[in-house]
Design a protein around this motif. Structure first.
Motif, PDB file in Angstrom:
ATOM      1  N   TYR A 160      -3.390  -6.026  48.083  1.00  0.00           N
ATOM      2  CA  TYR A 160      -3.868  -7.360  47.703  1.00  0.00           C
ATOM      3  C   TYR A 160      -3.790  -7.576  46.197  1.00  0.00           C
ATOM      4  O   TYR A 160      -4.008  -8.682  45.719  1.00  0.00           O
ATOM      5  N   MET A 196      -3.141 -13.075  41.831  1.00  0.00           N
ATOM      6  CA  MET A 196      -2.708 -13.202  43.227  1.00  0.00           C
ATOM      7  C   MET A 196      -3.237 -14.465  43.904  1.00  0.00           C
ATOM      8  O   MET A 196      -2.826 -14.787  45.017  1.00  0.00           O
ATOM      9  N   ILE A 246       2.211 -16.901  54.286  1.00  0.00           N
ATOM     10  CA  ILE A 246       3.113 -16.315  53.300  1.00  0.00           C
ATOM     11  C   ILE A 246       4.427 -17.087  53.368  1.00  0.00           C
ATOM     12  O   ILE A 246       4.694 -17.744  54.367  1.00  0.00           O
ATOM     13  N   ARG A 298       4.067 -13.355  43.843  1.00  0.00           N
ATOM     14  CA  ARG A 298       2.893 -12.619  44.331  1.00  0.00           C
ATOM     15  C   ARG A 298       3.307 -11.723  45.497  1.00  0.00           C
ATOM     16  O   ARG A 298       3.695 -12.198  46.553  1.00  0.00           O
ATOM     17  N   THR A 299       3.207 -10.414  45.273  1.00  0.00           N
ATOM     18  CA  THR A 299       3.729  -9.423  46.211  1.00  0.00           C
ATOM     19  C   THR A 299       2.613  -8.757  47.000  1.00  0.00           C
ATOM     20  O   THR A 299       1.628  -8.304  46.410  1.00  0.00           O
ATOM     21  N   LEU A 300       2.792  -8.676  48.315  1.00  0.00           N
ATOM     22  CA  LEU A 300       1.897  -7.890  49.169  1.00  0.00           C
ATOM     23  C   LEU A 300       2.742  -6.762  49.755  1.00  0.00           C
ATOM     24  O   LEU A 300       3.674  -7.020  50.517  1.00  0.00           O
ATOM     25  N   ASN A 330       3.874  -3.878  43.306  1.00  0.00           N
ATOM     26  CA  ASN A 330       3.321  -5.223  43.383  1.00  0.00           C
ATOM     27  C   ASN A 330       2.858  -5.697  42.014  1.00  0.00           C
ATOM     28  O   ASN A 330       1.978  -6.540  41.900  1.00  0.00           O
ATOM     29  N   LEU A 374      -6.273 -14.836  45.063  1.00  0.00           N
ATOM     30  CA  LEU A 374      -7.080 -14.371  46.194  1.00  0.00           C
ATOM     31  C   LEU A 374      -8.542 -14.262  45.767  1.00  0.00           C
ATOM     32  O   LEU A 374      -8.855 -14.249  44.578  1.00  0.00           O
ATOM     33  N   LEU A 380      -7.286 -10.919  54.576  1.00  0.00           N
ATOM     34  CA  LEU A 380      -5.925 -11.461  54.393  1.00  0.00           C
ATOM     35  C   LEU A 380      -5.338 -11.967  55.708  1.00  0.00           C
ATOM     36  O   LEU A 380      -4.372 -12.732  55.717  1.00  0.00           O
ATOM     37  N   GLU A 398       4.470 -18.059  44.831  1.00  0.00           N
ATOM     38  CA  GLU A 398       4.639 -17.876  46.274  1.00  0.00           C
ATOM     39  C   GLU A 398       4.353 -16.426  46.681  1.00  0.00           C
ATOM     40  O   GLU A 398       4.479 -15.508  45.884  1.00  0.00           O
ATOM     41  N   TYR A 399       3.961 -16.269  47.962  1.00  0.00           N
ATOM     42  CA  TYR A 399       3.604 -14.947  48.476  1.00  0.00           C
ATOM     43  C   TYR A 399       4.779 -14.311  49.209  1.00  0.00           C
ATOM     44  O   TYR A 399       5.461 -14.976  49.985  1.00  0.00           O
ATOM     45  N   CYS A 400       4.964 -13.028  48.970  1.00  0.00           N
ATOM     46  CA  CYS A 400       6.008 -12.275  49.653  1.00  0.00           C
ATOM     47  C   CYS A 400       5.419 -10.986  50.218  1.00  0.00           C
ATOM     48  O   CYS A 400       4.816 -10.212  49.470  1.00  0.00           O
TER      49      CYS A 400
END
Lengths: 194, 466
Positions: free
Chosen positions: B290, B326, B339, B441-443, B431, B328, B334, B422-424
């Motif tokens: 996260y 992030m 995503i 934004r990396t998960l 990350n 969050l 999550l 954007e989330y990936c």
């Protein structure tokens, strides 16, 4: 490599932990084929809004003119992540000759030493004391004595430095010259190695 | 007293120990790529020297290469120049290059093992921190800087201080939906992104023994993400059956001779480590990160830590800064979070087994139309295998875009990037802020968890759709 004996300078505080090499120099700036000119992209994405040099972020320390000096002081686990030596080159090119932290990532530490940038590992308590100093405060680093001093308070701490690396740093010697001189020994080793 | 696996290999490679200093360590194999080698070639030339053992270096182009239309010239001028410089340098200095267009081209840590260059008992270095991957074969393999690349060019040696040793024992069967990526994300979350700094790690125990070579490589690959100098696993029959018949692997009588030597590569029963950690495989759930370092990970169905409850000031600030980047919230789950991108690839998870796992999960299904999915084989050979097994059709039917071999969206250096904000969900290894592109934004997660999110468009517990 240039010799490094003593530094007496103000410092730039970066009280952030786990500063990784992607922050120090983002990958998109690794396309050069020389070692020069990386300083202008040091901490690029923390330094500028939307990658735009005309929009410096006012809250980032490299943009705050009251801070300057040849020493960068950062939170623990500095230099973690990628092995890119460009991180050490960008720090040196920007004008830092030492980085002080309570903990360094291994590869960064080697890369720094190989370029005449001294990683100074201090205790967490000493690090916090440095962060409490004002922007006019100076630090003194003595490579031969392996000491770092907060000039205003007289607080001093010893730091570790491998004796071999110390000799290299004090004299500006370079590992590659040393290894070139060992080629015969290495060739002999190859013959004896199964 | 007995020796550790690490000590057995280290001792065989020390040319000499400098008094009060590091050791001169002999390097059996050196891999190079376009990003961290040009300054080293230049350095050796400026000294008027030749490469000492050019036949022990193998090159490929991976970081800067596009993953579409590789037959066309690289559009980005600086990337193209760097790749061209690698070609020139290799030609001039007699280094074998598996460059763009070559059937062996691919991510350096995928091609070394797949070609059988990586062999038990070796010392291996590369100007890339994920060189630890090769440790899965019982090698001492670690990432180096460009000055050290030049040292290897000059002398086939590097100067290294002997690291401390750590053993991580993992025992028992893995839970449903849990794969090797979850094991390593669990370990890093447990001991932190700096928990193994100064150590060389050996992974051992029944859980590790049961893993395939691909799965072992994923674990060793991310050793650096907890600060370790490298990670290693003793070779066994699984190792030998993976290696046998590969291009560079020994053949015939030479194979038998080598294998007898490799069988001596294990940690003796009475050997001592500087640190040991024991992990029960049953405690590991599918994991996801996260935050903005790989140590900030949780079980996919758990909650992000409540920031106010963290007592250590530095850690609290790290997590606050990470959550802000992030987008969050402290204490949040999550699961169900939308995503926009899924990236399946990188030196961590782009091998054939990873892609088979993904294909088995998504066969006959379609991706969410809210998500873009990139699937990037680690090498030309993996890509060929994907086609041979018909996985390409499964991916195409699922709406996944299959690209060509390279580091791709792992590091925001080539054309493949994730847009800001954007989330990936990514099967890669880092990350960090901006790692996949400025503001991205990396998960981090396993190929299974990434594929599950590709189907649903939201963070998903893969066990619920298996």
């Amino acid at each position: 490599m240039k010799a490094l004996q003593k530094i007496n300078s103000r410092f730039v505080p970066l009280p952030i932990e786990n500063v990784d090499t992607d922050q120090i120099i983002p990958a998109r700036f690794l396309k050069a084929t020389t070692r020069d000119g990386f300083g202008k992209n040091l901490f690029r994405d923390w330094r500028y809004e939307n990658n735009d040099e005309s929009k410096p972020k006012a809250d980032f320390v490299l943009n705050q003119t009251q801070y300057s000096g040849e020493i960068l002081v950062a939170g623990k686990n500095f230099g973690c992540g990628s092995s890119r030596e460009h991180a050490a080159w960008s720090i040196l090119d920007y004008g830092f000759f030492a980085v002080v932290s309570s903990f360094f990532a291994d590869i960064f530490k080697n890369n720094a030493l190989n370029n005449g940038v001294l990683p100074v590992t201090v205790s967490e308590g000493f690090l916090q004391k440095i962060f409490q100093q004002g922007n006019e405060s100076t630090l003194s680093i003595d490579v031969a004595a392996q000491t770092i001093t907060i000039d205003a308070t007289g607080d001093t701490e010893n730091f570790e430095l491998n004796p071999y690396k110390k000799t290299c740093l004090l004299n500006g010697y370079d590992d590659i010259d040393f290894l070139l001189s060992k080629r015969e020994t290495i060739a002999q080793f190859e013959k004896e190695k199964v | 007293m007995g020796k550790t696996l690490f000590d057995k290999i280290w001792d065989k490679h020390v040319v000499e120990k400098i008094q009060d200093g590091p050791s001169v360590v002999y390097i059996d194999n050196h891999f190079i790529h376009e990003v961290t080698s040009p300054q080293a070639f230049k350095g050796i030339e400026q000294r008027g020297e030749q490469l000492f053992r050019p036949k022990q270096t193998v090159a490929t182009a991976d970081h800067n290469v596009p993953t579409l239309n590789q037959h066309l010239p690289i559009k980005d001028e600086l990337s193209r120049m760097q790749v061209e410089q690698l070609i020139n340098n290799c030609e001039k200095h007699g280094v074998e290059l598996y460059g763009l267009g070559h059937p062996y081209q691919g991510i350096v840590h995928v091609i070394g093992p797949e070609l059988g260059i990586t062999q038990p008992g070796m010392t291996i270095v590369c100007g890339d921190s994920h060189t630890s991957t090769h440790g899965a074969f019982g090698t001492i393999a670690f990432g180096i800087g460009t000055s050290e690349v030049e040292m290897v060019f000059a002398s086939q040696c590097v100067l290294q201080t002997k690291p401390k040793t750590m053993r991580i024992n993992i025992e028992g069967a893995l839970n449903k939906g849990v794969v090797s990526k979850d094991i390593i994300l669990y370990i890093i979350a447990k001991i932190s992104a700096s928990g193994a700094t100064g150590y060389f790690v050996e992974y051992a125990g029944s859980t590790i023994r049961a893993l395939s070579m691909e799965a072992r490589m994923t674990i060793c690959n991310m050793s650096i993400e907890m600060g370790a100098r490298g990670g290693m696993i003793a070779p066994d029959e699984i190792t030998y059956s993976y290696m046998k018949g590969r291009a560079y692997a020994p053949k015939g009588g030479e194979w038998d001779k080598k294998k007898a030597q490799w069988e001596q590569l294990y940690t003796d029963a009475d050997a001592q480590f500087d640190m040991e950690i024991n992990i029960n495989a049953a405690d590991i759930q599918p994991m996801i990160t996260y935050g903005t370092n790989p140590g900030l990970g949780i079980a996919v169905n758990a909650h992000i830590p409540v920031v106010q409850s963290i007592t250590e000031e530095g850690e609290k600030k790290t997590i606050e800064k990470a959550l802000q980047y992030m987008g969050l919230e402290s204490g949040q789950s999550l699961i169900g979070m939308p995503i926009q991108h899924v990236f399946i690839g990188s030196c961590t998870n782009s091998r054939i087994e990873d892609l088979r796992e993904v294909a088995a999960l998504v066969k006959g299904k379609k991706k969410s139309d809210k998500v873009q999915v990139m699937i990037v084989p680690g090498s030309q050979q993996v890509a060929k295998q994907v086609n041979a097994e018909g996985l390409d059709r499964i991916f195409a039917e699922a709406g996944f875009q299959i690209r060509q071999a390279g580091c791709s969206a792992c590091l925001g250096m080539n054309e493949d990037k994730i847009p800001a904000g954007e989330y990936c969900i990514s099967t890669s290894n880092r990350n960090f802020e901006g790692r996949q592109g400025a503001g991205a934004r990396t998960l981090l997660a396993s190929p299974l968890t990434a594929a599950a999110a590709a189907l649903t468009g939201v963070v998903t517990d893969v066990r619920e759709i298996m």
